[in-house]
Motif scaffolding. Structure first.
Motif, PDB file in Angstrom:
ATOM      1  N   GLY A  87       4.154  16.779   0.214  1.00  0.00           N
ATOM      2  CA  GLY A  87       4.489  17.635  -0.914  1.00  0.00           C
ATOM      3  C   GLY A  87       4.567  16.936  -2.256  1.00  0.00           C
ATOM      4  N   SER A  88       4.250  15.655  -2.305  1.00  0.00           N
ATOM      5  CA  SER A  88       4.313  14.900  -3.555  1.00  0.00           C
ATOM      6  C   SER A  88       2.938  14.327  -3.861  1.00  0.00           C
ATOM      7  CB  SER A  88       5.330  13.761  -3.440  1.00  0.00           C
ATOM      8  OG  SER A  88       6.618  14.281  -3.199  1.00  0.00           O
ATOM      9  N   PRO A  89       2.660  14.047  -5.153  1.00  0.00           N
ATOM     10  CA  PRO A  89       1.266  13.777  -5.520  1.00  0.00           C
ATOM     11  C   PRO A  89       0.650  12.527  -4.901  1.00  0.00           C
ATOM     12  CG  PRO A  89       2.743  13.529  -7.421  1.00  0.00           C
ATOM     13  CD  PRO A  89       3.545  14.146  -6.332  1.00  0.00           C
ATOM     14  N   GLY A  90       1.430  11.441  -4.775  1.00  0.00           N
ATOM     15  CA  GLY A  90       0.857  10.229  -4.190  1.00  0.00           C
ATOM     16  C   GLY A  90       0.455  10.456  -2.742  1.00  0.00           C
ATOM     17  N   SER A  91       1.380  10.975  -1.962  1.00  0.00           N
ATOM     18  CA  SER A  91       1.110  11.243  -0.551  1.00  0.00           C
ATOM     19  C   SER A  91       0.041  12.318  -0.388  1.00  0.00           C
ATOM     20  CB  SER A  91       2.376  11.731   0.159  1.00  0.00           C
ATOM     21  OG  SER A  91       3.430  10.843  -0.033  1.00  0.00           O
ATOM     22  N   PHE A  92       0.061  13.284  -1.279  1.00  0.00           N
ATOM     23  CA  PHE A  92      -0.903  14.376  -1.182  1.00  0.00           C
ATOM     24  C   PHE A  92      -2.333  13.866  -1.342  1.00  0.00           C
ATOM     25  CE2 PHE A  92      -3.488  17.515  -3.544  1.00  0.00           C
ATOM     26  CZ  PHE A  92      -3.556  18.526  -2.585  1.00  0.00           C
ATOM     27  N   ALA A  93      -2.554  12.952  -2.275  1.00  0.00           N
ATOM     28  CA  ALA A  93      -3.908  12.424  -2.483  1.00  0.00           C
ATOM     29  C   ALA A  93      -4.422  11.710  -1.241  1.00  0.00           C
ATOM     30  CB  ALA A  93      -3.924  11.471  -3.687  1.00  0.00           C
ATOM     31  N   VAL A  94      -3.525  10.983  -0.575  1.00  0.00           N
ATOM     32  CA  VAL A  94      -3.897  10.294   0.665  1.00  0.00           C
ATOM     33  C   VAL A  94      -4.209  11.323   1.754  1.00  0.00           C
ATOM     34  CG1 VAL A  94      -3.057   8.749   2.475  1.00  0.00           C
ATOM     35  CG2 VAL A  94      -2.541   8.247   0.067  1.00  0.00           C
ATOM     36  N   ALA A  95      -3.337  12.322   1.864  1.00  0.00           N
ATOM     37  CA  ALA A  95      -3.513  13.340   2.901  1.00  0.00           C
ATOM     38  C   ALA A  95      -4.777  14.173   2.664  1.00  0.00           C
ATOM     39  CB  ALA A  95      -2.279  14.251   2.953  1.00  0.00           C
ATOM     40  N   LEU A  96      -5.139  14.344   1.412  1.00  0.00           N
ATOM     41  CA  LEU A  96      -6.353  15.109   1.097  1.00  0.00           C
ATOM     42  C   LEU A  96      -7.586  14.421   1.696  1.00  0.00           C
ATOM     43  CD1 LEU A  96      -7.655  17.478  -0.513  1.00  0.00           C
ATOM     44  CD2 LEU A  96      -7.753  15.934  -2.484  1.00  0.00           C
ATOM     45  N   SER A 143      -5.107   7.480   4.947  1.00  0.00           N
ATOM     46  CA  SER A 143      -3.953   6.721   5.455  1.00  0.00           C
ATOM     47  C   SER A 143      -4.353   5.316   5.857  1.00  0.00           C
ATOM     48  CB  SER A 143      -3.357   7.422   6.684  1.00  0.00           C
ATOM     49  OG  SER A 143      -3.046   8.755   6.408  1.00  0.00           O
ATOM     50  N   PHE A 144      -5.550   5.195   6.400  1.00  0.00           N
ATOM     51  CA  PHE A 144      -6.014   3.884   6.859  1.00  0.00           C
ATOM     52  C   PHE A 144      -6.120   2.900   5.696  1.00  0.00           C
ATOM     53  CE2 PHE A 144      -9.693   1.059   7.480  1.00  0.00           C
ATOM     54  CZ  PHE A 144      -9.237   0.310   8.555  1.00  0.00           C
ATOM     55  N   ALA A 145      -6.627   3.353   4.570  1.00  0.00           N
ATOM     56  CA  ALA A 145      -6.774   2.463   3.410  1.00  0.00           C
ATOM     57  C   ALA A 145      -5.415   1.955   2.934  1.00  0.00           C
ATOM     58  CB  ALA A 145      -7.501   3.186   2.271  1.00  0.00           C
ATOM     59  N   VAL A 146      -4.428   2.831   2.965  1.00  0.00           N
ATOM     60  CA  VAL A 146      -3.065   2.426   2.584  1.00  0.00           C
ATOM     61  C   VAL A 146      -2.513   1.427   3.601  1.00  0.00           C
ATOM     62  CG1 VAL A 146      -0.706   3.271   2.265  1.00  0.00           C
ATOM     63  CG2 VAL A 146      -2.638   4.602   1.374  1.00  0.00           C
ATOM     64  N   ALA A 147      -2.705   1.731   4.877  1.00  0.00           N
ATOM     65  CA  ALA A 147      -2.184   0.857   5.937  1.00  0.00           C
ATOM     66  C   ALA A 147      -2.881  -0.502   5.931  1.00  0.00           C
ATOM     67  CB  ALA A 147      -2.353   1.540   7.297  1.00  0.00           C
ATOM     68  N   LEU A 148      -4.139  -0.519   5.534  1.00  0.00           N
ATOM     69  CA  LEU A 148      -4.868  -1.790   5.472  1.00  0.00           C
ATOM     70  C   LEU A 148      -4.194  -2.743   4.477  1.00  0.00           C
ATOM     71  CD1 LEU A 148      -7.416  -3.431   6.297  1.00  0.00           C
ATOM     72  CD2 LEU A 148      -8.613  -2.310   4.403  1.00  0.00           C
ATOM     73  N   LEU A 149      -3.819  -2.232   3.323  1.00  0.00           N
ATOM     74  CA  LEU A 149      -3.090  -3.052   2.349  1.00  0.00           C
ATOM     75  C   LEU A 149      -1.757  -3.522   2.933  1.00  0.00           C
ATOM     76  CD1 LEU A 149      -3.825  -0.920  -0.837  1.00  0.00           C
ATOM     77  CD2 LEU A 149      -4.626  -3.255  -0.430  1.00  0.00           C
ATOM     78  N   GLY A 194       0.830  -1.210   0.000  1.00  0.00           N
ATOM     79  CA  GLY A 194       0.000   0.000   0.000  1.00  0.00           C
ATOM     80  C   GLY A 194       0.859   1.252   0.000  1.00  0.00           C
ATOM     81  N   SER A 195       1.798   1.314   0.919  1.00  0.00           N
ATOM     82  CA  SER A 195       2.695   2.472   1.005  1.00  0.00           C
ATOM     83  C   SER A 195       3.576   2.587  -0.233  1.00  0.00           C
ATOM     84  CB  SER A 195       3.608   2.346   2.228  1.00  0.00           C
ATOM     85  OG  SER A 195       2.870   2.141   3.384  1.00  0.00           O
ATOM     86  N   PHE A 196       3.979   1.454  -0.754  1.00  0.00           N
ATOM     87  CA  PHE A 196       4.855   1.452  -1.924  1.00  0.00           C
ATOM     88  C   PHE A 196       4.170   2.097  -3.127  1.00  0.00           C
ATOM     89  CE2 PHE A 196       6.107  -0.763  -5.860  1.00  0.00           C
ATOM     90  CZ  PHE A 196       7.430  -0.369  -5.941  1.00  0.00           C
ATOM     91  N   ALA A 197       2.897   1.790  -3.330  1.00  0.00           N
ATOM     92  CA  ALA A 197       2.180   2.366  -4.475  1.00  0.00           C
ATOM     93  C   ALA A 197       2.109   3.892  -4.363  1.00  0.00           C
ATOM     94  CB  ALA A 197       0.773   1.774  -4.568  1.00  0.00           C
ATOM     95  N   VAL A 198       1.902   4.383  -3.152  1.00  0.00           N
ATOM     96  CA  VAL A 198       1.873   5.832  -2.932  1.00  0.00           C
ATOM     97  C   VAL A 198       3.254   6.425  -3.191  1.00  0.00           C
ATOM     98  CG1 VAL A 198       1.519   7.625  -1.192  1.00  0.00           C
ATOM     99  CG2 VAL A 198      -0.033   5.652  -1.283  1.00  0.00           C
ATOM    100  N   ALA A 199       4.278   5.770  -2.648  1.00  0.00           N
ATOM    101  CA  ALA A 199       5.650   6.261  -2.807  1.00  0.00           C
ATOM    102  C   ALA A 199       6.099   6.226  -4.265  1.00  0.00           C
ATOM    103  CB  ALA A 199       6.601   5.436  -1.937  1.00  0.00           C
ATOM    104  N   LEU A 200       5.598   5.264  -5.014  1.00  0.00           N
ATOM    105  CA  LEU A 200       5.956   5.173  -6.430  1.00  0.00           C
ATOM    106  C   LEU A 200       5.507   6.434  -7.178  1.00  0.00           C
ATOM    107  CD1 LEU A 200       7.061   3.398  -8.783  1.00  0.00           C
ATOM    108  CD2 LEU A 200       4.760   2.449  -9.000  1.00  0.00           C
ATOM    109  N   LEU A 201       4.296   6.891  -6.908  1.00  0.00           N
ATOM    110  CA  LEU A 201       3.823   8.138  -7.516  1.00  0.00           C
ATOM    111  C   LEU A 201       4.694   9.310  -7.067  1.00  0.00           C
ATOM    112  CD1 LEU A 201       0.002   7.550  -7.051  1.00  0.00           C
ATOM    113  CD2 LEU A 201       1.196   7.697  -9.232  1.00  0.00           C
ATOM    114  N   ASP A 202       5.002   9.353  -5.796  1.00  0.00           N
ATOM    115  CA  ASP A 202       5.848  10.435  -5.293  1.00  0.00           C
ATOM    116  C   ASP A 202       7.208  10.452  -5.997  1.00  0.00           C
ATOM    117  OD1 ASP A 202       3.864  11.105  -3.498  1.00  0.00           O
ATOM    118  OD2 ASP A 202       4.889  10.295  -1.731  1.00  0.00           O
ATOM    119  N   GLU A 203       7.804   9.285  -6.146  1.00  0.00           N
ATOM    120  CA  GLU A 203       9.154   9.225  -6.724  1.00  0.00           C
ATOM    121  C   GLU A 203       9.149   9.527  -8.220  1.00  0.00           C
ATOM    122  OE1 GLU A 203      11.872   9.178  -5.088  1.00  0.00           O
ATOM    123  OE2 GLU A 203      10.953   8.811  -3.134  1.00  0.00           O
TER     124      GLU A 203
END
Lengths: 268, 268, 268
Positions: free
Chosen positions: B238-247, C242-248, A241-250
């Motif tokens: 500050g990056s798009p993947g994390s930002f979408a989650v934080a939104l 964040s919860f949805a990401v952590a669930l995965l 889950g975290s990896f997919a988010v980080a992939l977009l960030d990177e």
């Protein structure tokens, strides 16, 4: 200019031009693909109605055809869009998701390859083998590694006159004039759905920004960039889950100079 | 009561009533839209079959029509749902995604506006210009800023008898009786797909909880709330993947008093 | 062997066998469901075209039918796939999303239950009551808790000869021979779209790895595992995005011994 340097130049071009990539793709990855392309710096658009796909394909800089959740209606729209894109000289990128898993998918992919001047095919070894009529069985949309990826890429390239990218732990890219092996990537990509489709979309963004003469290198550069983003993402996020988010960030964070330093592309 | 205070009251209403928002929307944002509405505190439902859209639209508190991946079948369902929602006095919110990008989209949006008593249109400047028949070209589903957003909103409001929200770096909202400028938001919204569609869904939630007399302010309040969530999300991601989650996190975290303190809504 | 221990054994089986789960599911959760199944350790595949669903269903180890954004075309494909899966002896798992919300959904779910040997139904109390023809009203795809979940599960199991799981704050699971209550889970699951559908997919993965004799326990074990992942995710991510990401992440991280220690499954 070496391959890593050229990849960096193409990434800079993508960021500068913000190419519009038209995707006719599967239901699973619509959102992820659009976010991948935005993170890269390209502009995504999705459109599948037969009434508008030609107009959209003509307006776009490249076209992705992804058969991951194909149906007859979508296949017709793909044909309309492919004809329009070819007519405009836009590169058409085919992702034959699940070729070999069902007859419909194998036949649809072959039909698109036969009827249209597809520029690039990006697939995994099992799908490649299926398109080449080789024995083996694609299980779902995954595939077992089956022998030499570069050999599969060479045969795809020759048989269908495309630039072929057969991806896996290493990626083999083969065009009419050159071939490259890309050694970027990370096993966590297998734990997130649609990362193969995402790689295809990144390839489409790079091809939109490259000249036809640069295409083989553009495909390799796109895969190196995508794989490098995966490596960087995995270094800070070890779960899917975290990896997919980080992939977009990177993908968004990587600058041309990072790609030049990190790309592992070697000419064959 | 000033606009910020009124926005906070409406957010409290949404949280209290949990309005059911029926979405007939594009394939790219189905999941994100549902999660946005749940984070807001509303209840999302997606349904597009002609056999059930009328029943669902009658049961819901507002209806979103989003033409981002339109086809003929979906357009028919939109018409059925819109008629049912209008019949029940539910607000219909139109997001004319990509109007101007293809003839089909422009015509579909205009047809919906002409045939049904649409309550709110939320779009970007390029889409607004296309609906007004002004020159300019929508590129994909993005648009160039074209002149004065408030002027576009005023003309949309007058021409189609809707509350019009033309969003961008600033958001212009114009109804029959009042107009507001909203100065919340963050550039990272451009790097995540479907954030415009998400804003439309939030508008639908607020309109479901507001009386028709409060509608213009409800639209402005919804956009201020959405923009404030983006500001807060960007301050920690500050990056798009994390930002979408934080939104999503921030939409859920913002309380009415936070919105009253942070909303930048001014009457024009 | 107690229920928690047996759940752990089944999780280990899923990880070992990597069952292929064929999903014909709604547009909202296509991506999330695929990522859930990958995190679990199973292999997802989505396919809905009538030309290929039978072939895919025969190749897969279990089949999910989810009516969350049903239309006539999809219903026909579900019937084709269900017949093929039953013919191969593969378990068919039905998620009657929104049964009771519209006539179409109630009738479609009942029709699938009557025409095919469905193995498992996973639903919420409102949907269960609708399938049983009991009064009550499903609002959108949510439902009010209506009385005793175990009673609903028992009646579903008897009426339709299925293993029935009626989920909520506690989950009631009832088969022909045994019944279990599962007390894992977290309220944040209500703030993320598709978590019910995700639980259904996890059930399908466990059923694919279990023998028919183990089915009731496999359903309970799958729900305990899913609920435990939610508990662990909520302990480090208190907001819905964040919860949805952590669930995965947690679905991937939980090992059989963690499940044995954390599963709250009791025989009724």
């Amino acid at each position: 200019m070496n391959a890593a340097r050229m990849s960096a130049v193409l990434l800079a071009e993508v960021r500068e031009r913000r190419p519009l990539v038209h995707n006719i793709t599967n239901l699973v990855v619509q959102n992820f693909t659009a976010n991948i392309l935005l993170a890269v710096g390209a502009s995504p658009v999705m459109a599948h109605a037969p009434e508008e796909v030609e107009e959209m394909a003509r307006a776009a800089n490249s076209l992705v055809l992804n058969i991951g959740t194909l149906d007859e209606s979508q296949l017709k729209s793909m044909a309309l869009a492919a004809a329009a894109a070819c007519d405009e000289g836009r590169p058409v990128i085919l992702d034959p998701v699940g070729a070999g898993a069902t007859k419909m998918r194998t036949q649809a992919a072959l039909s698109l390859l036969e009827r249209f001047r597809v520029a690039v095919v990006r697939c995994n070894p099992g799908e490649a083998a299926s398109l080449l009529g080789q024995s083996g069985h694609t299980r779902g949309v995954e595939s077992r590694t089956s022998g030499d990826q570069m050999q599969l890429a060479r045969e795809l390239a020759r048989r269908f006159r495309v630039t072929a990218a057969v991806t896996g732990p290493e990626d083999a890219v083969c065009g009419s004039d050159s071939a490259f092996v890309v050694r970027n990537g990370h096993p966590l990509l297998q734990r997130v759905t649609g990362t193969g489709c995402a790689a295809t979309a990144v390839v489409a963004a790079f091809c939109a920004a490259a000249s036809p003469e640069q295409r083989t290198l553009a495909v390799a550069g796109a895969l190196a960039y995508f794989g490098l983003a995966a490596e960087r993402a995995a270094s800070r996020a070890g779960s899917p889950g975290s990896f997919a988010v980080a992939l977009l960030d990177e993908l968004a964070a990587i600058q041309p100079q990072d790609l030049e330093a990190g790309a592992k592309v070697t000419a064959e």
